[in-house]
Every structure is written in C-alpha cells, then in structure tokens.
Design a protein around this motif. Structure first.
Motif, PDB file in Angstrom:
ATOM      1  N   ILE A   1       0.862  -1.181   0.000  1.00 17.59           N
ATOM      2  CA  ILE A   1       0.000   0.000   0.000  1.00 17.59           C
ATOM      3  C   ILE A   1       0.900   1.234   0.000  1.00 17.59           C
ATOM      4  CG2 ILE A   1      -1.788   1.298   1.212  1.00 17.59           C
ATOM      5  CD1 ILE A   1      -2.715  -1.269   2.491  1.00 17.59           C
ATOM      6  N   TYR A   2       0.659   2.155  -0.921  1.00 18.31           N
ATOM      7  CA  TYR A   2       1.503   3.340  -1.044  1.00 18.31           C
ATOM      8  C   TYR A   2       0.624   4.549  -1.372  1.00 18.31           C
ATOM      9  CZ  TYR A   2       0.851   2.713  -6.063  1.00 18.31           C
ATOM     10  OH  TYR A   2       0.286   2.591  -7.309  1.00 18.31           O
ATOM     11  N   GLY A   3       1.197   5.735  -1.245  1.00 18.97           N
ATOM     12  CA  GLY A   3       0.427   6.920  -1.588  1.00 18.97           C
ATOM     13  C   GLY A   3       1.207   8.205  -1.398  1.00 18.97           C
ATOM     14  N   SER A   4       0.554   9.307  -1.718  1.00 14.93           N
ATOM     15  CA  SER A   4       1.169  10.629  -1.640  1.00 14.93           C
ATOM     16  C   SER A   4       0.090  11.657  -1.337  1.00 14.93           C
ATOM     17  CB  SER A   4       1.857  10.958  -2.971  1.00 14.93           C
ATOM     18  OG  SER A   4       2.346  12.286  -2.979  1.00 14.93           O
ATOM     19  N   LEU A   5       0.373  12.557  -0.399  1.00 11.60           N
ATOM     20  CA  LEU A   5      -0.512  13.671  -0.082  1.00 11.60           C
ATOM     21  C   LEU A   5       0.302  14.954  -0.109  1.00 11.60           C
ATOM     22  CD1 LEU A   5      -1.373  11.157   2.095  1.00 11.60           C
ATOM     23  CD2 LEU A   5      -3.371  12.654   2.184  1.00 11.60           C
ATOM     24  N   ASP A   6      -0.261  15.988  -0.739  1.00 12.32           N
ATOM     25  CA  ASP A   6       0.475  17.219  -0.974  1.00 12.32           C
ATOM     26  C   ASP A   6      -0.514  18.375  -0.955  1.00 12.32           C
ATOM     27  OD1 ASP A   6       1.916  19.349  -2.013  1.00 12.32           O
ATOM     28  OD2 ASP A   6       2.868  18.186  -3.585  1.00 12.32           O
ATOM     29  N   ALA A   7      -0.193  19.401  -0.209  1.00  9.34           N
ATOM     30  CA  ALA A   7      -1.047  20.589  -0.187  1.00  9.34           C
ATOM     31  C   ALA A   7      -0.195  21.810   0.134  1.00  9.34           C
ATOM     32  CB  ALA A   7      -2.167  20.446   0.849  1.00  9.34           C
ATOM     33  N   GLY A   8      -0.572  22.943  -0.445  1.00 13.54           N
ATOM     34  CA  GLY A   8       0.163  24.170  -0.190  1.00 13.54           C
ATOM     35  C   GLY A   8      -0.686  25.396  -0.436  1.00 13.54           C
ATOM     36  N   VAL A   9      -0.267  26.506   0.136  1.00 20.35           N
ATOM     37  CA  VAL A   9      -0.951  27.788  -0.068  1.00 20.35           C
ATOM     38  C   VAL A   9      -0.317  28.473  -1.277  1.00 20.35           C
ATOM     39  CG1 VAL A   9      -1.473  30.041   0.917  1.00 20.35           C
ATOM     40  CG2 VAL A   9      -1.492  27.998   2.373  1.00 20.35           C
ATOM     41  N   ALA A  10      -1.151  28.792  -2.267  1.00 26.69           N
ATOM     42  CA  ALA A  10      -0.654  29.340  -3.529  1.00 26.69           C
ATOM     43  C   ALA A  10      -1.202  30.747  -3.755  1.00 26.69           C
ATOM     44  CB  ALA A  10      -1.056  28.442  -4.693  1.00 26.69           C
ATOM     45  N   TYR A  11      -0.364  31.559  -4.405  1.00 24.61           N
ATOM     46  CA  TYR A  11      -0.788  32.870  -4.904  1.00 24.61           C
ATOM     47  C   TYR A  11      -0.680  32.837  -6.429  1.00 24.61           C
ATOM     48  CZ  TYR A  11      -0.377  37.688  -6.523  1.00 24.61           C
ATOM     49  OH  TYR A  11      -0.540  38.858  -7.218  1.00 24.61           O
ATOM     50  N   ILE A  12      -1.750  33.229  -7.110  1.00 23.91           N
ATOM     51  CA  ILE A  12      -1.786  33.232  -8.578  1.00 23.91           C
ATOM     52  C   ILE A  12      -2.329  34.577  -9.040  1.00 23.91           C
ATOM     53  CG2 ILE A  12      -2.599  32.055 -10.655  1.00 23.91           C
ATOM     54  CD1 ILE A  12      -3.226  29.628  -8.895  1.00 23.91           C
TER      55      ILE A  12
ATOM     56  N   ASP B   1      -3.793  24.726  -2.742  1.00 24.37           N
ATOM     57  CA  ASP B   1      -3.630  23.869  -3.911  1.00 24.37           C
ATOM     58  C   ASP B   1      -3.269  22.454  -3.484  1.00 24.37           C
ATOM     59  OD1 ASP B   1      -4.311  25.509  -5.945  1.00 24.37           O
ATOM     60  OD2 ASP B   1      -2.309  25.718  -6.791  1.00 24.37           O
ATOM     61  N   GLN B   2      -3.638  21.502  -4.317  1.00 19.61           N
ATOM     62  CA  GLN B   2      -3.367  20.093  -4.052  1.00 19.61           C
ATOM     63  C   GLN B   2      -2.367  19.541  -5.057  1.00 19.61           C
ATOM     64  OE1 GLN B   2      -6.266  21.082  -5.670  1.00 19.61           O
ATOM     65  NE2 GLN B   2      -5.379  20.278  -7.569  1.00 19.61           N
ATOM     66  N   GLY B   3      -1.580  18.551  -4.631  1.00 22.82           N
ATOM     67  CA  GLY B   3      -0.720  17.808  -5.536  1.00 22.82           C
ATOM     68  C   GLY B   3       0.226  18.645  -6.358  1.00 22.82           C
ATOM     69  N   THR B   4       0.838  19.686  -5.796  1.00 23.87           N
ATOM     70  CA  THR B   4       1.741  20.532  -6.569  1.00 23.87           C
ATOM     71  C   THR B   4       3.086  19.848  -6.810  1.00 23.87           C
ATOM     72  OG1 THR B   4       0.690  22.525  -5.697  1.00 23.87           O
ATOM     73  CG2 THR B   4       2.867  22.774  -6.661  1.00 23.87           C
ATOM     74  N   MET B   5       3.651  19.205  -5.784  1.00 28.75           N
ATOM     75  CA  MET B   5       4.920  18.485  -5.955  1.00 28.75           C
ATOM     76  C   MET B   5       4.714  17.121  -6.607  1.00 28.75           C
ATOM     77  SD  MET B   5       7.637  18.942  -2.864  1.00 28.75           S
ATOM     78  CE  MET B   5       8.703  17.757  -3.683  1.00 28.75           C
ATOM     79  N   GLN B   6       3.727  16.391  -6.102  1.00 28.81           N
ATOM     80  CA  GLN B   6       3.375  15.094  -6.653  1.00 28.81           C
ATOM     81  C   GLN B   6       1.868  14.947  -6.619  1.00 28.81           C
ATOM     82  OE1 GLN B   6       5.289  11.494  -5.399  1.00 28.81           O
ATOM     83  NE2 GLN B   6       7.231  12.489  -4.959  1.00 28.81           N
TER      84      GLN B   6
ATOM     85  N   PHE C   1      -6.740  11.631  -6.188  1.00 30.80           N
ATOM     86  CA  PHE C   1      -7.743  12.437  -5.478  1.00 30.80           C
ATOM     87  C   PHE C   1      -7.137  13.791  -5.190  1.00 30.80           C
ATOM     88  CE2 PHE C   1      -5.287  10.058  -2.385  1.00 30.80           C
ATOM     89  CZ  PHE C   1      -4.963  10.999  -1.439  1.00 30.80           C
ATOM     90  N   TYR C   2      -7.936  14.697  -4.643  1.00 26.99           N
ATOM     91  CA  TYR C   2      -7.482  16.034  -4.278  1.00 26.99           C
ATOM     92  C   TYR C   2      -7.447  16.150  -2.759  1.00 26.99           C
ATOM     93  CZ  TYR C   2      -8.544  17.245  -9.151  1.00 26.99           C
ATOM     94  OH  TYR C   2      -8.565  17.294 -10.527  1.00 26.99           O
ATOM     95  N   THR C   3      -6.275  16.404  -2.202  1.00 31.58           N
ATOM     96  CA  THR C   3      -6.146  16.516  -0.751  1.00 31.58           C
ATOM     97  C   THR C   3      -6.982  17.671  -0.202  1.00 31.58           C
ATOM     98  OG1 THR C   3      -3.927  15.561  -0.741  1.00 31.58           O
ATOM     99  CG2 THR C   3      -4.511  16.933   1.133  1.00 31.58           C
ATOM    100  N   ASP C   4      -7.084  18.771  -0.942  1.00 29.81           N
ATOM    101  CA  ASP C   4      -7.778  19.944  -0.398  1.00 29.81           C
ATOM    102  C   ASP C   4      -9.284  19.742  -0.275  1.00 29.81           C
ATOM    103  OD1 ASP C   4      -8.006  19.875  -3.171  1.00 29.81           O
ATOM    104  OD2 ASP C   4      -8.043  22.047  -3.380  1.00 29.81           O
ATOM    105  N   THR C   5      -9.878  18.857  -1.098  1.00 29.23           N
ATOM    106  CA  THR C   5     -11.330  18.657  -1.039  1.00 29.23           C
ATOM    107  C   THR C   5     -11.719  17.206  -0.803  1.00 29.23           C
ATOM    108  OG1 THR C   5     -11.536  18.303  -3.433  1.00 29.23           O
ATOM    109  CG2 THR C   5     -11.692  20.581  -2.621  1.00 29.23           C
ATOM    110  N   GLY C   6     -10.798  16.275  -1.032  1.00 24.33           N
ATOM    111  CA  GLY C   6     -11.119  14.859  -0.908  1.00 24.33           C
ATOM    112  C   GLY C   6     -11.828  14.281  -2.112  1.00 24.33           C
ATOM    113  N   SER C   7     -12.039  15.080  -3.143  1.00 27.80           N
ATOM    114  CA  SER C   7     -12.770  14.622  -4.332  1.00 27.80           C
ATOM    115  C   SER C   7     -11.823  13.948  -5.313  1.00 27.80           C
ATOM    116  CB  SER C   7     -13.470  15.800  -4.999  1.00 27.80           C
ATOM    117  OG  SER C   7     -12.527  16.777  -5.415  1.00 27.80           O
ATOM    118  N   GLN C   8     -12.393  13.323  -6.359  1.00 29.73           N
ATOM    119  CA  GLN C   8     -11.627  12.636  -7.379  1.00 29.73           C
ATOM    120  C   GLN C   8     -11.547  13.472  -8.651  1.00 29.73           C
ATOM    121  OE1 GLN C   8     -14.073   8.878  -7.164  1.00 29.73           O
ATOM    122  NE2 GLN C   8     -12.041   7.959  -7.331  1.00 29.73           N
ATOM    123  N   PRO C   9     -10.433  13.391  -9.402  1.00 30.64           N
ATOM    124  CA  PRO C   9     -10.342  14.082 -10.683  1.00 30.64           C
ATOM    125  C   PRO C   9     -11.374  13.575 -11.684  1.00 30.64           C
ATOM    126  CG  PRO C   9      -8.173  13.397  -9.933  1.00 30.64           C
ATOM    127  CD  PRO C   9      -9.169  12.744  -9.034  1.00 30.64           C
TER     128      PRO C   9
END
Length: 363
Positions: free
Chosen positions: A25-36, A50-55, A81-89
């Motif tokens: 079992i493996y996985g990755s979670l990534d979240a960060g505060v972004a300015y655009i 934002d979710q999944g910016t690095m991976q 999935f998206y860490t920030d909302t828990g939803s799926q792409p």
C-alpha cells in the motif's frame, strides 16, 4: 519511501509449491498555499489551497504472487484524489490512474488494463514537471500527456527485459467500437536506456478520438477554432535525457504533438524543457527550470525556481515559483494547474506568476 507489506501466506499444498506473495500500500498527499495572478478572463489574483503541486495526490495497491520458475503474477490499482477537497479528478473511475493485471518473468512483462502510455512512462519522467516536482511546469494544454492525465483504456503492454541498460516497450489500446477498429484506438512505443548517471528515452504515441479536455479551451485561446470536445487524433514524438554530476541532476526533454482537429486544421505544438536540481545541503535541493512551448506562431516561455527541504525520507517542505510569458501570436499565458481543480487555466494577461508554500508526505 516506507512501504506497508501484508504477507499473503500460502496454505496446504500451495505452501510447498510457491513462495510467499505480498501486497504494498503506497500513496502521496500534498497541499500548499498558492498565490496566482492574472487568473481567468477578469485577470484578478487569488490566494488558495492547492493540491498535488509536488506530486499528484494518490493512493495505490501493488502486489505480486510468485508462481515459480521466475514467473510472477502482478497487479496495480491506483486512485488519484485532491487533498484539499477529498474529491476525485474523474468521478466515474475509482482507479483512474492504474488498474492492471499481468505476468512478468525472464521474457519481460505483459500488462493488461488501464495505464499511462509509454511517452509519460519514459520521457515524462525526464520533463521539468516531473524532475523539478512542480505541476505548473507541464506544457500548455497538456497535449503531450506528460502530466499523466490521459491514460489508455483497454490496453495491452509488453515491456522487454533490460539488455545492457536498454529496455523496449509497446502498447495497444483497443477502441472497442464495433465496425470501426480505429475509433478510440491508442498506440504507444518507446525505448529507455540507463547507464550509471545517464538516462535517455525515446517514445511515440498516437491517440485516436481523445477527449480534448482542457486542451480544447487552450486551442481556442490562440484562435484555432472552437473548444472541441474530442480531437480526431494526437500524435506525439518525444525524447528526453537526464544526467547526474555529483550533487547536480540535469534533465532535458522535447516533445512534438501533431493535432488533427475536427475543424480540419492540423497544427503542431513543440515543447522543450531544460532543468537542473542542485542538492546543496543534506536536506535541501534547489531546482531551476526553463521551458519553451510553440504552437504555430504562438509561444510561451516558462521559468521556475524552487527549494525542497526534507524533514525525513517521507516528508518535505517546499517553496516554489513559476512565471510564464506569452509571445508571438499568443496573447495570454496558459499555465498547467491554474484553473479550477488543477486544470489548465487561460489567464487574463500575457504573463502569469504562481508561488506556492506547501508540504508533501508519502507513504
């Protein structure tokens, strides 16, 4: 990356005939505060999580069963999935990244199911987006699929054993349309070579009737017709190289995509990546990147800078910035990931800046 292993114990006769099997079992979670800035037609700025910016955010299961004689049965299930909302792409696909079963042995490996094409697997992993761990660095429209957002369905893949560092692979995705074998058919092939600090790859793919997705709005922004929902075909040729010198890792990648649009237009997009990662301290890596994308008379220059600080083998903190400038016939910046839910976003101006401070954890 620490892995969690569950031993599947054989019983009775099977225990004496076959070796132990395992599931990871493996996985990755990534979240960060972004300015655009220059976001959307209005050209405003936004601060967001934002979710999944690095991976890419994902969870997966990978397993093998030893069948004896160096023959193994394999499977892989992976869901994004998206860490920030828990939803799926893609809400219609539970295992939207991988869903495969196959056999491997002295002959190589045969894999069946839903999986990325060879362009992503071989050349995509030498691109700036992958090597410099920044989702924003994939190319406008993601037409070359280096961001792994258009996997093959109903696919069969053969991967050869490695001979003196050289490995070959080919894939065929069945369209499964009665009376029209070319409708929805996907083909991909490539070669990868590894020798010490050197890695090089060549790859090809042709996707028939691929969903336009965010690429449709991207093409519309440069005057190549209305936002198509499906492309007749996309043909990608790609090459990449990577080399490590001491504490510096260098990478370069080139892709060319020929589009066959429903409007009858057949433009070409060309993309060049140049990147460097310098591990200047035990826990810190500084990444530099430059990309040039061209589509007919339009072009986009993208620059990036980031620092990744490792708290452990599994947990990292990062700060990154990416800046894109449109030129030629391109009037608007088009950066991957700036739209809603990580989609390609057409900006409100000729330039766009994205900065992110975040955390990545793998397991």
């Amino acid at each position: 990356m620490k892995k969690v292993l569950f031993a599947v114990a054989a019983t009775g006769f099977a225990a004496s005939a076959f070796a132990q099997s395992s599931v990871t079992i493996y996985g990755s979670l990534d979240a960060g505060v972004a300015y655009i800035n220059n976001l959307g037609a209005a050209g405003g700025s936004v601060m967001r999580l934002d979710q999944g910016t690095m991976q890419p955010d994902r969870i997966g299961f990978r397993g093998t069963e030893d069948l004896g004689g160096n023959l193994k049965a394999n499977f892989q299930l992976e869901s994004g999935f998206y860490t920030d909302t828990g939803s799926q792409p893609n809400a219609g696909k539970l295992f939207n990244r991988y869903s495969t079963v196959g056999l491997s042995g002295d002959f190589g490996a045969v894999t069946l199911g839903h999986m990325p094409d060879v362009v992503f697997d071989y050349v995509g992993k030498l691109s700036n987006g992958y090597q410099l761990t920044n989702w924003y660095l994939f190319h406008p429209g993601n037409l070359d699929s280096l961001a792994n957002t258009y996997q093959f369905d109903n696919a069969v893949r053969y991967t050869s054993p490695t001979f003196s560092g050289l490995q070959l692979s080919g894939m065929y995705g069945f369209g499964e349309v009665a009376g029209d074998s070319g409708n929805g058919r996907n083909i991909s092939a490539g070669a990868s070579y590894t020798n010490g600090p050197l890695r090089a790859a060549l790859a090809y793919s042709k996707l028939n009737n691929r969903a336009a997705g965010y690429g449709g709005a991207f093409l519309q922004s440069v005057g190549l017709g209305t936002a198509a929902t499906v492309f007749n075909s996309l043909t990608t040729t790609a090459a990449g190289i990577g080399y490590t010198i001491g504490s510096v890792r260098l990478n370069a990648a080139y892709t060319q995509v020929k589009l066959d649009l429903p409007t009858g237009v057949t433009p070409k997009q060309k993309n060049l990546d140049l990147g460097a990662a310098w591990r200047y301290a035990t826990a810190d890596t500084l990444n530099f990147g430059y990309s040039l994308s061209k589509l007919e008379g339009a072009r986009w220059n993208t620059f990036s800078l980031s620092n990744v600080h490792a708290l452990s083998k599994r947990t990292e903190l990062y700060v990154q910035a990416a800046y894109q400038r449109a030129g030629g016939d391109a009037k608007l910046a088009v950066m991957n990931g700036t739209g809603a839910s990580g989609a390609t976003g057409v900006s409100g101006g000729s330039s766009q800046l994205v900065t992110t401070v975040g955390m990545h954890h793998s397991f």
